[in-house]
Scaffold this active site. Structure first.
Site, PDB file in Angstrom:
ATOM      1  N   PHE A   1      -0.425 -13.171   7.721  1.00 45.59           N
ATOM      2  CA  PHE A   1      -0.633 -11.731   7.867  1.00 45.59           C
ATOM      3  C   PHE A   1      -0.895 -11.065   6.513  1.00 45.59           C
ATOM      4  O   PHE A   1      -0.459  -9.932   6.275  1.00 45.59           O
ATOM      5  CB  PHE A   1       0.557 -11.046   8.550  1.00 45.59           C
ATOM      6  CG  PHE A   1       0.994 -11.676   9.837  1.00 45.59           C
ATOM      7  CD1 PHE A   1       0.079 -12.130  10.763  1.00 45.59           C
ATOM      8  CD2 PHE A   1       2.351 -11.829  10.122  1.00 45.59           C
ATOM      9  CE1 PHE A   1       0.492 -12.709  11.950  1.00 45.59           C
ATOM     10  CE2 PHE A   1       2.769 -12.410  11.321  1.00 45.59           C
ATOM     11  CZ  PHE A   1       1.833 -12.852  12.233  1.00 45.59           C
TER      12      PHE A   1
ATOM     13  N   THR B   1      -2.890  -9.052   4.012  1.00 43.56           N
ATOM     14  CA  THR B   1      -4.006  -8.116   3.868  1.00 43.56           C
ATOM     15  C   THR B   1      -4.782  -8.437   2.595  1.00 43.56           C
ATOM     16  O   THR B   1      -4.185  -8.710   1.553  1.00 43.56           O
ATOM     17  CB  THR B   1      -3.481  -6.679   3.815  1.00 43.56           C
ATOM     18  OG1 THR B   1      -2.751  -6.401   5.006  1.00 43.56           O
ATOM     19  CG2 THR B   1      -4.616  -5.683   3.676  1.00 43.56           C
TER      20      THR B   1
ATOM     21  N   GLN C   1       7.287   3.601  -1.628  1.00 41.32           N
ATOM     22  CA  GLN C   1       5.926   4.127  -1.787  1.00 41.32           C
ATOM     23  C   GLN C   1       5.001   3.504  -0.754  1.00 41.32           C
ATOM     24  O   GLN C   1       4.137   4.182  -0.190  1.00 41.32           O
ATOM     25  CB  GLN C   1       5.395   3.862  -3.196  1.00 41.32           C
ATOM     26  CG  GLN C   1       3.966   4.361  -3.382  1.00 41.32           C
ATOM     27  CD  GLN C   1       3.543   4.456  -4.820  1.00 41.32           C
ATOM     28  OE1 GLN C   1       4.262   5.001  -5.656  1.00 41.32           O
ATOM     29  NE2 GLN C   1       2.356   3.939  -5.138  1.00 41.32           N
ATOM     30  N   GLU C   2       5.167   2.203  -0.484  1.00 43.71           N
ATOM     31  CA  GLU C   2       4.337   1.556   0.533  1.00 43.71           C
ATOM     32  C   GLU C   2       4.556   2.212   1.893  1.00 43.71           C
ATOM     33  O   GLU C   2       3.605   2.443   2.650  1.00 43.71           O
ATOM     34  CB  GLU C   2       4.664   0.069   0.624  1.00 43.71           C
ATOM     35  CG  GLU C   2       3.880  -0.657   1.715  1.00 43.71           C
ATOM     36  CD  GLU C   2       4.214  -2.130   1.828  1.00 43.71           C
ATOM     37  OE1 GLU C   2       3.708  -2.769   2.771  1.00 43.71           O
ATOM     38  OE2 GLU C   2       4.982  -2.646   0.988  1.00 43.71           O
ATOM     39  N   ARG C   3       5.794   2.525   2.212  1.00 42.03           N
ATOM     40  CA  ARG C   3       6.094   3.114   3.516  1.00 42.03           C
ATOM     41  C   ARG C   3       5.589   4.556   3.601  1.00 42.03           C
ATOM     42  O   ARG C   3       5.130   4.989   4.663  1.00 42.03           O
ATOM     43  CB  ARG C   3       7.590   2.999   3.782  1.00 42.03           C
ATOM     44  CG  ARG C   3       7.964   1.556   4.091  1.00 42.03           C
ATOM     45  CD  ARG C   3       9.415   1.198   3.941  1.00 42.03           C
ATOM     46  NE  ARG C   3       9.576  -0.222   4.275  1.00 42.03           N
ATOM     47  CZ  ARG C   3      10.655  -0.947   3.973  1.00 42.03           C
ATOM     48  NH1 ARG C   3      11.664  -0.382   3.331  1.00 42.03           N
ATOM     49  NH2 ARG C   3      10.713  -2.227   4.302  1.00 42.03           N
TER      50      ARG C   3
ATOM     51  N   GLY D   1     -12.541   7.828  30.758  1.00 41.99           N
ATOM     52  CA  GLY D   1     -13.074   6.468  30.669  1.00 41.99           C
ATOM     53  C   GLY D   1     -13.775   6.193  29.358  1.00 41.99           C
ATOM     54  O   GLY D   1     -13.770   5.054  28.864  1.00 41.99           O
TER      55      GLY D   1
END
Length: 387
Positions: A164, A166, A251-253, A350
């Protein structure tokens, strides 16, 4: 792109240099990313050339100190980057991670040699950053990681698998989280700056087939007896990795929360335009009370989210953003983001389920916000510890 919330810009954000930078980002994304979005979605990765173009335009690592080749900006510049990228649906370009997560690890904890050598190449796009935390058997629980870094001569041998990741298909500068002493638990965790070009024993797995964020190159990484010099250790000594991670995760959060606000703004822009044009029973959908009530709820939620994100950003700038508050921002805003986008899909009927409509892509891409950066369940545990 008109802001549908009209939340007054706070004093800390309303600066000429920040406004100019925000306009430059918007122009770059519209010119370089928007025309290629469908092609990158199909390929599962953006063109490598985009990183060099971003560097030439001065958009990479804007908070990097000037003495290391950067523009000497701060979170304000990162904030507008995340907001513009999210409002324009260009989250597939992993520059947000490169700018606001990888860069700060290096200028906060790196040696002078590391900073002078690596940061200018990040600013130019020569080096693309990633951080390898998650493993096949360890996600939010960092103590459970199995990757090891064992001393070997004047360096270390790294063995393990990460998933996972990035920018995993592109990155040639990877911060690797590894155990230097498994007997010490958290205190035995260290971070390494691993430059992968021509590195023996390093290999990338396939690009992962994700539900959303299709153009973001998320990959598996394998370290098979990879040797790195002792100078690759991030920080003055082993065992500092967990502390470094905990100091940078707020900071990431907050970044994830900013992205959530940007997506909600675009969802409202797209949906308001749609319900004004689409008719049912002889009148535009916007004329129905249910539509008005649902959009009123969505705008209220998005407005509250932006005001809270402004508050958290000001605290980050003055050094008072704590783990608990950052966790609140990450979990609550990402939850609300999914609620708002889902309502906007419903109002499209739709057509909201058709990939040709931007709202469908936003719906798919939004789901992971509640997972990465620490799952929302983990965020609640962190908040509970402050009670």
């Amino acid at each position: 792109m008109q802001d549908p919330l009209n939340v007054p810009k706070p004093a800390w954000l309303d600066r000429e240099d920040v406004n100019i930078f925000s306009e430059a980002i918007a122009g770059f994304l519209d010119k370089e990313c928007a025309p290629n979005a469908e092609r990158w979605e199909a390929a599962g990765i953006v063109d490598r050339e985009l990183w060099y173009k971003g560097g030439e335009a001065g958009l990479l690592v804007p908070s990097c100190p000037e003495e290391y080749g950067g523009a000497g900006g701060d979170w304000r510049h990162d904030y507008v980057f995340h907001m513009q990228a999210s409002m324009r649906g260009t989250g597939g370009w992993g520059a947000s991670l490169h700018n606001s997560i990888i860069g700060p690890y290096i200028w906060h904890y790196g040696s002078e040699e590391q900073k002078h050598r690596i940061l200018p190449q990040m600013v130019s796009g020569e080096l693309v950053g990633a951080i390898a935390m998650s493993e096949p058997g360890a996600g939010s629980d960092l103590q459970a990681i199995k990757t090891t870094a064992v001393k070997d001569g004047n360096g270390y041998r790294i063995n393990g698998a990460k998933t996972f990741i990035t920018n995993g298909g592109t990155a040639n500068l990877i911060i690797v989280v590894a155990k230097t002493d498994a007997s010490k638990g958290y205190d035995g965790t260290s971070l390494f700056l691993v430059e992968t070009d021509g590195l023996e024993g390093f290999r990338r797995g396939k690009l992962l087939d994700k539900v959303g964020l299709k153009s973001q190159d998320t990959a598996e990484l394998f370290f098979d007896n990879v040797w790195v010099p002792a100078s690759a250790l991030l920080g003055p000594e082993e065992g500092q990795g967990f502390i470094q991670l905990m100091q940078q995760l707020p900071q990431e959060r907050l970044q994830i929360a900013v992205q959530g606000v940007g997506v909600m703004k675009r969802a409202l822009i797209e949906t308001i335009a749609y319900v004004k044009e689409r008719e049912a029973f002889g009148r535009p959908i916007i004329k129905f009370q249910n539509t008005q009530f649902k959009l009123a709820e969505c705008k209220t939620k998005a407005t509250l989210a932006e005001v809270f994100v402004h508050h958290c950003s000001e605290r980050l700038l003055n050094g008072t953003l704590d783990v608990s508050t950052a966790s609140m921002a990450k979990y609550w805003v990402s939850d609300v983001q999914n609620e708002v986008v889902d309502e906007c899909v419903q109002l499209h009927g739709g057509y909201g389920f058709m990939n040709e409509y931007p709202i469908a892509k936003m719906w798919r891409d939004s789901r992971v916000q509640r997972i990465y950066g620490g799952t929302n369940e983990i965020m609640k545990l962190l908040i509970a510890r402050s009670l």
